[in-house]
Design a protein around this motif. Structure first.
Motif, PDB file in Angstrom:
ATOM      1  N   GLU A 158       0.867  -1.178   0.000  1.00 43.10           N
ATOM      2  CA  GLU A 158       0.000   0.000   0.000  1.00 43.10           C
ATOM      3  C   GLU A 158       0.909   1.234   0.000  1.00 43.10           C
ATOM      4  OE1 GLU A 158      -1.295   2.750   0.926  1.00 43.10           O
ATOM      5  OE2 GLU A 158      -3.438   2.611   0.522  1.00 43.10           O
ATOM      6  N   ARG A 159       0.979   1.924  -1.137  1.00 40.82           N
ATOM      7  CA  ARG A 159       1.983   2.966  -1.323  1.00 40.82           C
ATOM      8  C   ARG A 159       1.760   4.190  -0.421  1.00 40.82           C
ATOM      9  NH1 ARG A 159       5.603  -0.268  -3.242  1.00 40.82           N
ATOM     10  NH2 ARG A 159       5.622  -0.610  -5.472  1.00 40.82           N
ATOM     11  N   ASP A 160       0.524   4.568  -0.149  1.00 43.50           N
ATOM     12  CA  ASP A 160       0.303   5.729   0.717  1.00 43.50           C
ATOM     13  C   ASP A 160       0.806   5.442   2.121  1.00 43.50           C
ATOM     14  OD1 ASP A 160      -0.858   6.995  -1.440  1.00 43.50           O
ATOM     15  OD2 ASP A 160      -2.918   6.550  -0.822  1.00 43.50           O
ATOM     16  N   TRP A 161       0.514   4.260   2.628  1.00 37.94           N
ATOM     17  CA  TRP A 161       0.996   3.886   3.957  1.00 37.94           C
ATOM     18  C   TRP A 161       2.519   3.749   3.955  1.00 37.94           C
ATOM     19  CZ3 TRP A 161      -2.976  -0.676   4.739  1.00 37.94           C
ATOM     20  CH2 TRP A 161      -4.264  -0.129   4.878  1.00 37.94           C
ATOM     21  N   GLN A 162       3.042   3.225   2.856  1.00 34.59           N
ATOM     22  CA  GLN A 162       4.499   3.073   2.759  1.00 34.59           C
ATOM     23  C   GLN A 162       5.188   4.434   2.823  1.00 34.59           C
ATOM     24  OE1 GLN A 162       5.653   0.887  -0.735  1.00 34.59           O
ATOM     25  NE2 GLN A 162       7.804   0.776  -0.156  1.00 34.59           N
ATOM     26  N   ARG A 163       4.544   5.436   2.251  1.00 29.22           N
ATOM     27  CA  ARG A 163       5.111   6.794   2.247  1.00 29.22           C
ATOM     28  C   ARG A 163       4.921   7.500   3.577  1.00 29.22           C
ATOM     29  NH1 ARG A 163       1.542   9.556  -1.239  1.00 29.22           N
ATOM     30  NH2 ARG A 163       0.370   9.954   0.688  1.00 29.22           N
ATOM     31  N   ASP A 164       3.778   7.319   4.218  1.00 34.63           N
ATOM     32  CA  ASP A 164       3.405   8.168   5.348  1.00 34.63           C
ATOM     33  C   ASP A 164       3.625   7.556   6.723  1.00 34.63           C
ATOM     34  OD1 ASP A 164       2.583  10.028   3.468  1.00 34.63           O
ATOM     35  OD2 ASP A 164       0.474   9.409   3.548  1.00 34.63           O
ATOM     36  N   ASP A 165       3.568   6.237   6.839  1.00 33.90           N
ATOM     37  CA  ASP A 165       3.693   5.603   8.155  1.00 33.90           C
ATOM     38  C   ASP A 165       5.145   5.591   8.614  1.00 33.90           C
ATOM     39  OD1 ASP A 165       1.014   5.156   7.916  1.00 33.90           O
ATOM     40  OD2 ASP A 165       1.128   2.967   7.903  1.00 33.90           O
ATOM     41  N   LEU A 166       5.342   5.586   9.920  1.00 34.05           N
ATOM     42  CA  LEU A 166       6.695   5.507  10.474  1.00 34.05           C
ATOM     43  C   LEU A 166       7.353   4.186  10.095  1.00 34.05           C
ATOM     44  CD1 LEU A 166       8.947   6.588  12.341  1.00 34.05           C
ATOM     45  CD2 LEU A 166       7.726   5.517  14.263  1.00 34.05           C
ATOM     46  N   GLN A 167       6.603   3.094  10.164  1.00 32.61           N
ATOM     47  CA  GLN A 167       7.088   1.770   9.767  1.00 32.61           C
ATOM     48  C   GLN A 167       6.187   1.218   8.667  1.00 32.61           C
ATOM     49  OE1 GLN A 167       9.851   0.344  10.912  1.00 32.61           O
ATOM     50  NE2 GLN A 167      10.321   1.863  12.492  1.00 32.61           N
ATOM     51  N   TRP A 168       6.632   0.128   8.023  1.00 27.31           N
ATOM     52  CA  TRP A 168       5.884  -0.455   6.919  1.00 27.31           C
ATOM     53  C   TRP A 168       4.985  -1.599   7.360  1.00 27.31           C
ATOM     54  CZ3 TRP A 168      10.098  -0.771   2.527  1.00 27.31           C
ATOM     55  CH2 TRP A 168      10.408   0.535   2.117  1.00 27.31           C
ATOM     56  N   PHE A 169       4.600  -1.604   8.638  1.00 30.37           N
ATOM     57  CA  PHE A 169       3.731  -2.663   9.164  1.00 30.37           C
ATOM     58  C   PHE A 169       2.465  -2.811   8.330  1.00 30.37           C
ATOM     59  CE2 PHE A 169      -0.171  -2.812  11.865  1.00 30.37           C
ATOM     60  CZ  PHE A 169      -0.233  -4.195  11.991  1.00 30.37           C
ATOM     61  N   ARG A 170       1.756  -1.715   8.111  1.00 31.62           N
ATOM     62  CA  ARG A 170       0.516  -1.798   7.323  1.00 31.62           C
ATOM     63  C   ARG A 170       0.818  -1.940   5.834  1.00 31.62           C
ATOM     64  NH1 ARG A 170      -3.717   2.842   8.032  1.00 31.62           N
ATOM     65  NH2 ARG A 170      -1.901   4.167   7.635  1.00 31.62           N
ATOM     66  N   ALA A 171       1.772  -1.179   5.363  1.00 32.73           N
ATOM     67  CA  ALA A 171       2.024  -1.112   3.925  1.00 32.73           C
ATOM     68  C   ALA A 171       2.411  -2.461   3.332  1.00 32.73           C
ATOM     69  CB  ALA A 171       3.120  -0.092   3.645  1.00 32.73           C
ATOM     70  N   LYS A 172       3.154  -3.258   4.108  1.00 29.95           N
ATOM     71  CA  LYS A 172       3.702  -4.508   3.586  1.00 29.95           C
ATOM     72  C   LYS A 172       3.214  -5.755   4.321  1.00 29.95           C
ATOM     73  CE  LYS A 172       6.937  -2.797   0.666  1.00 29.95           C
ATOM     74  NZ  LYS A 172       7.144  -3.227  -0.744  1.00 29.95           N
ATOM     75  N   GLY A 173       2.716  -5.593   5.552  1.00 26.13           N
ATOM     76  CA  GLY A 173       2.493  -6.752   6.400  1.00 26.13           C
ATOM     77  C   GLY A 173       1.068  -7.195   6.588  1.00 26.13           C
ATOM     78  N   CYS A 174       0.121  -6.580   5.866  1.00 25.93           N
ATOM     79  CA  CYS A 174      -1.286  -6.971   6.037  1.00 25.93           C
ATOM     80  C   CYS A 174      -1.487  -8.444   5.676  1.00 25.93           C
ATOM     81  CB  CYS A 174      -2.184  -6.116   5.154  1.00 25.93           C
ATOM     82  SG  CYS A 174      -2.376  -4.412   5.687  1.00 25.93           S
ATOM     83  N   ASP A 175      -2.501  -9.039   6.252  1.00 22.75           N
ATOM     84  CA  ASP A 175      -2.885 -10.400   5.875  1.00 22.75           C
ATOM     85  C   ASP A 175      -3.063 -10.476   4.357  1.00 22.75           C
ATOM     86  OD1 ASP A 175      -2.925 -10.968   8.563  1.00 22.75           O
ATOM     87  OD2 ASP A 175      -5.108 -11.144   8.714  1.00 22.75           O
ATOM     88  N   THR A 176      -2.529 -11.527   3.766  1.00 24.83           N
ATOM     89  CA  THR A 176      -2.596 -11.856   2.331  1.00 24.83           C
ATOM     90  C   THR A 176      -1.727 -10.967   1.457  1.00 24.83           C
ATOM     91  OG1 THR A 176      -4.506 -10.498   1.617  1.00 24.83           O
ATOM     92  CG2 THR A 176      -4.989 -12.635   2.659  1.00 24.83           C
ATOM     93  N   PHE A 177      -0.918 -10.081   2.028  1.00 23.40           N
ATOM     94  CA  PHE A 177      -0.061  -9.199   1.228  1.00 23.40           C
ATOM     95  C   PHE A 177       1.252  -9.869   0.817  1.00 23.40           C
ATOM     96  CE2 PHE A 177      -1.391  -4.459   1.738  1.00 23.40           C
ATOM     97  CZ  PHE A 177      -2.696  -4.784   1.426  1.00 23.40           C
ATOM     98  N   GLY A 178       1.357 -11.205   0.989  1.00 26.46           N
ATOM     99  CA  GLY A 178       2.576 -11.904   0.590  1.00 26.46           C
ATOM    100  C   GLY A 178       2.310 -13.245  -0.076  1.00 26.46           C
ATOM    101  N   PRO A 179       1.564 -13.286  -1.178  1.00 30.88           N
ATOM    102  CA  PRO A 179       1.360 -14.564  -1.865  1.00 30.88           C
ATOM    103  C   PRO A 179       2.681 -15.158  -2.356  1.00 30.88           C
ATOM    104  CG  PRO A 179      -0.168 -12.896  -2.678  1.00 30.88           C
ATOM    105  CD  PRO A 179       0.852 -12.179  -1.844  1.00 30.88           C
ATOM    106  N   ILE A 180       2.831 -16.479  -2.226  1.00 28.72           N
ATOM    107  CA  ILE A 180       3.991 -17.188  -2.765  1.00 28.72           C
ATOM    108  C   ILE A 180       3.530 -18.499  -3.394  1.00 28.72           C
ATOM    109  CG2 ILE A 180       5.709 -16.167  -1.201  1.00 28.72           C
ATOM    110  CD1 ILE A 180       5.563 -18.698   0.502  1.00 28.72           C
ATOM    111  N   GLY A 181       4.337 -19.015  -4.331  1.00 24.22           N
ATOM    112  CA  GLY A 181       4.028 -20.290  -4.954  1.00 24.22           C
ATOM    113  C   GLY A 181       4.235 -20.219  -6.468  1.00 24.22           C
ATOM    114  N   PRO A 182       3.782 -21.210  -7.242  1.00 19.68           N
ATOM    115  CA  PRO A 182       3.062 -22.393  -6.783  1.00 19.68           C
ATOM    116  C   PRO A 182       3.959 -23.506  -6.261  1.00 19.68           C
ATOM    117  CG  PRO A 182       3.238 -22.413  -9.162  1.00 19.68           C
ATOM    118  CD  PRO A 182       3.844 -21.117  -8.716  1.00 19.68           C
TER     119      PRO A 182
END
Length: 269
Positions: A158-182
Protein backbone atom coordinates in the motif's frame (compact mmCIF):
# COMPACT_ATOMS: atom_id res chain seq x y z
CA UNK A 1 -3.71 -20.65 -16.93
CA UNK A 2 -2.64 -23.74 -14.99
CA UNK A 3 0.02 -23.33 -12.33
CA UNK A 4 1.63 -26.44 -13.80
CA UNK A 5 1.72 -25.31 -17.42
CA UNK A 6 5.03 -24.81 -19.18
CA UNK A 7 6.25 -21.23 -19.20
CA UNK A 8 6.52 -19.42 -22.55
CA UNK A 9 10.29 -19.21 -22.14
CA UNK A 10 10.75 -22.86 -21.10
CA UNK A 11 12.73 -23.57 -24.27
CA UNK A 12 15.44 -21.24 -22.99
CA UNK A 13 15.89 -23.49 -19.95
CA UNK A 14 15.91 -26.72 -21.95
CA UNK A 15 19.66 -27.20 -21.65
CA UNK A 16 19.71 -26.75 -17.87
CA UNK A 17 19.55 -29.44 -15.25
CA UNK A 18 15.91 -30.30 -14.61
CA UNK A 19 14.71 -28.57 -11.46
CA UNK A 20 12.97 -30.42 -8.67
CA UNK A 21 9.61 -28.85 -7.85
CA UNK A 22 8.19 -29.17 -4.34
CA UNK A 23 4.62 -28.33 -3.35
CA UNK A 24 2.45 -28.12 -0.28
CA UNK A 25 -1.15 -29.07 -0.86
CA UNK A 26 -4.50 -30.01 0.58
CA UNK A 27 -6.18 -33.26 -0.46
CA UNK A 28 -9.16 -34.92 1.20
CA UNK A 29 -8.86 -32.72 4.31
CA UNK A 30 -5.17 -33.55 4.71
CA UNK A 31 -2.25 -31.15 4.23
CA UNK A 32 0.99 -32.63 2.92
CA UNK A 33 4.22 -31.81 1.14
CA UNK A 34 5.14 -33.48 -2.09
CA UNK A 35 7.47 -33.67 -5.07
CA UNK A 36 5.77 -32.69 -8.31
CA UNK A 37 6.72 -34.84 -11.29
CA UNK A 38 4.85 -33.81 -14.45
CA UNK A 39 1.21 -33.95 -13.31
CA UNK A 40 1.68 -36.36 -10.40
CA UNK A 41 2.67 -35.52 -6.82
CA UNK A 42 4.74 -37.97 -4.77
CA UNK A 43 3.77 -37.37 -1.14
CA UNK A 44 6.62 -36.74 1.32
CA UNK A 45 6.66 -37.65 5.00
CA UNK A 46 7.33 -34.04 5.99
CA UNK A 47 8.68 -30.69 4.78
CA UNK A 48 11.32 -31.13 2.07
CA UNK A 49 14.09 -29.29 3.94
CA UNK A 50 15.12 -32.32 6.00
CA UNK A 51 15.18 -34.78 3.07
CA UNK A 52 12.06 -36.70 4.13
CA UNK A 53 11.30 -40.08 2.62
CA UNK A 54 8.44 -40.52 0.14
CA UNK A 55 5.40 -42.12 1.74
CA UNK A 56 4.67 -44.18 -1.35
CA UNK A 57 1.37 -42.37 -1.91
CA UNK A 58 0.76 -40.37 -5.06
CA UNK A 59 -2.01 -38.07 -6.19
CA UNK A 60 -2.81 -36.33 -9.46
CA UNK A 61 -1.96 -32.64 -9.35
CA UNK A 62 -5.40 -31.85 -10.76
CA UNK A 63 -7.03 -33.34 -7.64
CA UNK A 64 -5.32 -31.15 -5.03
CA UNK A 65 -5.53 -27.56 -3.83
CA UNK A 66 -2.13 -25.93 -3.81
CA UNK A 67 -1.15 -24.03 -0.67
CA UNK A 68 1.73 -21.68 0.03
CA UNK A 69 4.70 -24.04 -0.54
CA UNK A 70 6.18 -23.45 2.93
CA UNK A 71 5.24 -22.03 6.34
CA UNK A 72 7.94 -19.47 7.21
CA UNK A 73 8.75 -18.34 10.72
CA UNK A 74 10.17 -15.16 9.18
CA UNK A 75 9.30 -13.26 6.01
CA UNK A 76 11.94 -10.76 4.93
CA UNK A 77 12.26 -8.63 1.81
CA UNK A 78 14.76 -6.44 -0.01
CA UNK A 79 13.73 -3.00 -1.24
CA UNK A 80 15.12 -1.19 -4.30
CA UNK A 81 17.01 -4.26 -5.46
CA UNK A 82 16.53 -4.01 -9.24
CA UNK A 83 18.38 -1.40 -11.23
CA UNK A 84 15.24 -0.93 -13.31
CA UNK A 85 13.26 -0.11 -10.14
CA UNK A 86 15.71 2.45 -8.73
CA UNK A 87 14.44 5.18 -11.08
CA UNK A 88 17.50 7.36 -10.60
CA UNK A 89 17.85 6.74 -6.89
CA UNK A 90 21.32 5.75 -5.60
CA UNK A 91 22.17 2.10 -5.10
CA UNK A 92 21.27 1.12 -1.53
CA UNK A 93 24.24 0.33 0.70
CA UNK A 94 23.74 -1.81 2.74
CA UNK A 95 20.76 -3.71 1.27
CA UNK A 96 17.40 -2.24 2.25
CA UNK A 97 15.88 -5.08 4.28
CA UNK A 98 12.38 -4.94 5.74
CA UNK A 99 10.07 -7.43 7.41
CA UNK A 100 6.70 -8.72 6.33
CA UNK A 101 4.62 -10.85 8.70
CA UNK A 102 4.16 -14.62 8.48
CA UNK A 103 0.41 -13.98 8.42
CA UNK A 104 0.89 -12.03 5.18
CA UNK A 105 1.64 -15.29 3.39
CA UNK A 106 -1.02 -16.55 0.98
CA UNK A 107 -1.00 -19.39 -1.49
CA UNK A 108 -1.79 -19.83 -5.18
CA UNK A 109 -5.40 -18.94 -5.88
CA UNK A 110 -5.94 -17.27 -2.51
CA UNK A 111 -7.45 -13.78 -2.66
CA UNK A 112 -5.43 -10.66 -1.93
CA UNK A 113 -7.84 -9.06 0.54
CA UNK A 114 -7.68 -5.27 0.70
CA UNK A 115 -8.39 -3.55 4.03
CA UNK A 116 -11.27 -1.08 3.84
CA UNK A 117 -8.95 1.95 4.15
CA UNK A 118 -6.34 0.73 1.62
CA UNK A 119 -6.70 2.81 -1.55
CA UNK A 120 -3.34 2.65 -3.34
CA UNK A 121 -2.31 -1.01 -3.36
CA UNK A 122 0.33 -2.14 -5.87
CA UNK A 123 1.59 -5.54 -7.05
CA UNK A 124 5.30 -6.37 -6.93
CA UNK A 125 6.30 -9.55 -8.77
CA UNK A 126 9.41 -11.05 -7.17
CA UNK A 127 11.73 -14.03 -6.97
CA UNK A 128 11.59 -15.43 -3.42
CA UNK A 129 14.40 -17.32 -1.67
CA UNK A 130 13.44 -20.32 0.46
CA UNK A 131 15.91 -21.22 3.21
CA UNK A 132 16.78 -24.90 3.67
CA UNK A 133 19.15 -24.94 6.69
CA UNK A 134 19.61 -22.93 9.87
CA UNK A 135 21.78 -20.00 8.85
CA UNK A 136 23.57 -17.71 11.29
CA UNK A 137 26.51 -15.52 10.35
CA UNK A 138 27.22 -17.36 7.10
CA UNK A 139 29.69 -16.06 4.53
CA UNK A 140 28.45 -15.22 1.05
CA UNK A 141 30.89 -17.77 -0.37
CA UNK A 142 28.99 -20.61 1.30
CA UNK A 143 25.49 -19.11 1.45
CA UNK A 144 24.35 -21.32 -1.41
CA UNK A 145 24.51 -24.27 1.02
CA UNK A 146 21.66 -22.67 2.98
CA UNK A 147 19.35 -21.93 0.05
CA UNK A 148 16.86 -24.72 -0.56
CA UNK A 149 15.30 -23.21 -3.65
CA UNK A 150 13.17 -20.37 -4.96
CA UNK A 151 9.53 -19.61 -5.56
CA UNK A 152 7.49 -16.78 -7.04
CA UNK A 153 6.04 -14.05 -4.86
CA UNK A 154 3.98 -10.88 -4.88
CA UNK A 155 5.11 -8.26 -2.36
CA UNK A 156 1.75 -6.47 -2.22
CA UNK A 157 2.26 -2.89 -1.01
CA UNK A 158 0.00 0.00 0.00
CA UNK A 159 1.98 2.97 -1.32
CA UNK A 160 0.30 5.73 0.72
CA UNK A 161 1.00 3.89 3.96
CA UNK A 162 4.50 3.07 2.76
CA UNK A 163 5.11 6.79 2.25
CA UNK A 164 3.41 8.17 5.35
CA UNK A 165 3.69 5.60 8.15
CA UNK A 166 6.70 5.51 10.47
CA UNK A 167 7.09 1.77 9.77
CA UNK A 168 5.88 -0.45 6.92
CA UNK A 169 3.73 -2.66 9.16
CA UNK A 170 0.52 -1.80 7.32
CA UNK A 171 2.02 -1.11 3.93
CA UNK A 172 3.70 -4.51 3.59
CA UNK A 173 2.49 -6.75 6.40
CA UNK A 174 -1.29 -6.97 6.04
CA UNK A 175 -2.88 -10.40 5.87
CA UNK A 176 -2.60 -11.86 2.33
CA UNK A 177 -0.06 -9.20 1.23
CA UNK A 178 2.58 -11.90 0.59
CA UNK A 179 1.36 -14.56 -1.86
CA UNK A 180 3.99 -17.19 -2.77
CA UNK A 181 4.03 -20.29 -4.95
CA UNK A 182 3.06 -22.39 -6.78
CA UNK A 183 6.20 -24.51 -6.21
CA UNK A 184 9.63 -24.33 -4.67
CA UNK A 185 12.09 -25.04 -7.48
CA UNK A 186 15.70 -26.12 -7.03
CA UNK A 187 18.69 -26.31 -9.37
CA UNK A 188 17.82 -23.22 -11.39
CA UNK A 189 20.18 -20.45 -12.43
CA UNK A 190 18.71 -18.07 -9.86
CA UNK A 191 20.63 -15.10 -11.22
CA UNK A 192 19.28 -15.44 -14.75
CA UNK A 193 15.55 -16.19 -14.64
CA UNK A 194 12.85 -14.42 -16.61
CA UNK A 195 10.16 -12.73 -14.48
CA UNK A 196 6.86 -11.44 -15.78
CA UNK A 197 3.91 -9.87 -13.94
CA UNK A 198 0.49 -9.62 -15.59
CA UNK A 199 -2.73 -7.93 -14.47
CA UNK A 200 -5.84 -9.27 -16.18
CA UNK A 201 -3.56 -10.78 -18.83
CA UNK A 202 -1.72 -7.52 -19.60
CA UNK A 203 2.05 -7.58 -19.06
CA UNK A 204 3.04 -4.98 -16.46
CA UNK A 205 6.55 -6.12 -15.47
CA UNK A 206 9.12 -8.09 -17.46
CA UNK A 207 12.76 -8.47 -16.51
CA UNK A 208 15.54 -10.96 -15.91
CA UNK A 209 16.79 -11.54 -12.40
CA UNK A 210 20.25 -10.61 -13.68
CA UNK A 211 19.11 -7.00 -13.11
CA UNK A 212 19.22 -7.56 -9.33
CA UNK A 213 21.62 -5.34 -7.38
CA UNK A 214 22.30 -7.71 -4.45
CA UNK A 215 22.28 -11.37 -5.44
CA UNK A 216 20.85 -14.27 -3.49
CA UNK A 217 24.12 -15.22 -1.78
CA UNK A 218 24.81 -11.66 -0.65
CA UNK A 219 21.26 -11.28 0.67
CA UNK A 220 21.30 -14.53 2.66
CA UNK A 221 24.72 -13.78 4.11
CA UNK A 222 23.82 -10.21 5.09
CA UNK A 223 20.55 -11.10 6.80
CA UNK A 224 22.07 -14.09 8.60
CA UNK A 225 24.51 -11.81 10.42
CA UNK A 226 21.59 -10.10 12.18
CA UNK A 227 18.79 -12.68 12.26
CA UNK A 228 19.05 -16.45 12.34
CA UNK A 229 17.29 -17.93 9.32
CA UNK A 230 15.44 -21.22 9.75
CA UNK A 231 14.30 -23.86 7.24
CA UNK A 232 11.24 -22.60 5.41
CA UNK A 233 11.94 -18.91 5.99
CA UNK A 234 11.51 -16.78 2.87
CA UNK A 235 13.15 -13.66 1.48
CA UNK A 236 11.51 -11.56 -1.24
CA UNK A 237 14.36 -10.28 -3.42
CA UNK A 238 12.88 -7.10 -4.90
CA UNK A 239 10.76 -6.11 -7.88
CA UNK A 240 11.77 -4.79 -11.31
CA UNK A 241 10.55 -1.76 -13.24
CA UNK A 242 7.43 0.13 -12.25
CA UNK A 243 4.27 -0.94 -10.47
CA UNK A 244 0.66 0.22 -10.61
CA UNK A 245 -2.38 0.13 -8.37
CA UNK A 246 -4.77 -2.80 -8.49
CA UNK A 247 -8.53 -2.84 -8.05
CA UNK A 248 -11.18 -5.19 -6.80
CA UNK A 249 -11.46 -8.18 -9.12
CA UNK A 250 -8.05 -7.78 -10.78
CA UNK A 251 -6.24 -11.05 -11.48
CA UNK A 252 -2.52 -10.71 -10.80
CA UNK A 253 -0.13 -13.33 -12.20
CA UNK A 254 3.57 -13.57 -11.40
CA UNK A 255 5.34 -16.01 -13.71
CA UNK A 256 8.98 -16.97 -13.25
CA UNK A 257 10.99 -19.23 -15.51
CA UNK A 258 11.23 -22.75 -14.11
CA UNK A 259 8.75 -22.05 -11.31
CA UNK A 260 5.40 -21.43 -13.01
CA UNK A 261 2.52 -19.05 -12.45
CA UNK A 262 1.40 -17.58 -9.14
CA UNK A 263 -2.12 -16.28 -9.65
CA UNK A 264 -4.20 -14.32 -7.11
CA UNK A 265 -7.32 -12.19 -7.43
CA UNK A 266 -7.75 -8.88 -5.62
CA UNK A 267 -10.74 -8.76 -3.29
CA UNK A 268 -12.26 -5.80 -1.48
CA UNK A 269 -14.88 -7.23 0.92
Amino acid sequence: MSAFSATPWSARAADREVALRYVRYSHQNTIAYGLLRDDVIDELAGPPFGSPEPTGRTVAASEVRLLAPCEPSKVLAVGLNYRSHLDGRPLPDPPGIFIKLPTSIAGPGDPIVLPADAHNVHYEGELVIVIGRRAHGVAAAVADDYVFGVTAGNDVSERDWQRDDLQWFRAKGCDTFGPIGPVIATDLDYGNLHLQTRVNGEVRQEQSTNDIVYGILEIVSYISHYATLLPGDVIFTGTPGNTQAVRNGDAVEVEIEGIGVLRNTVLRP
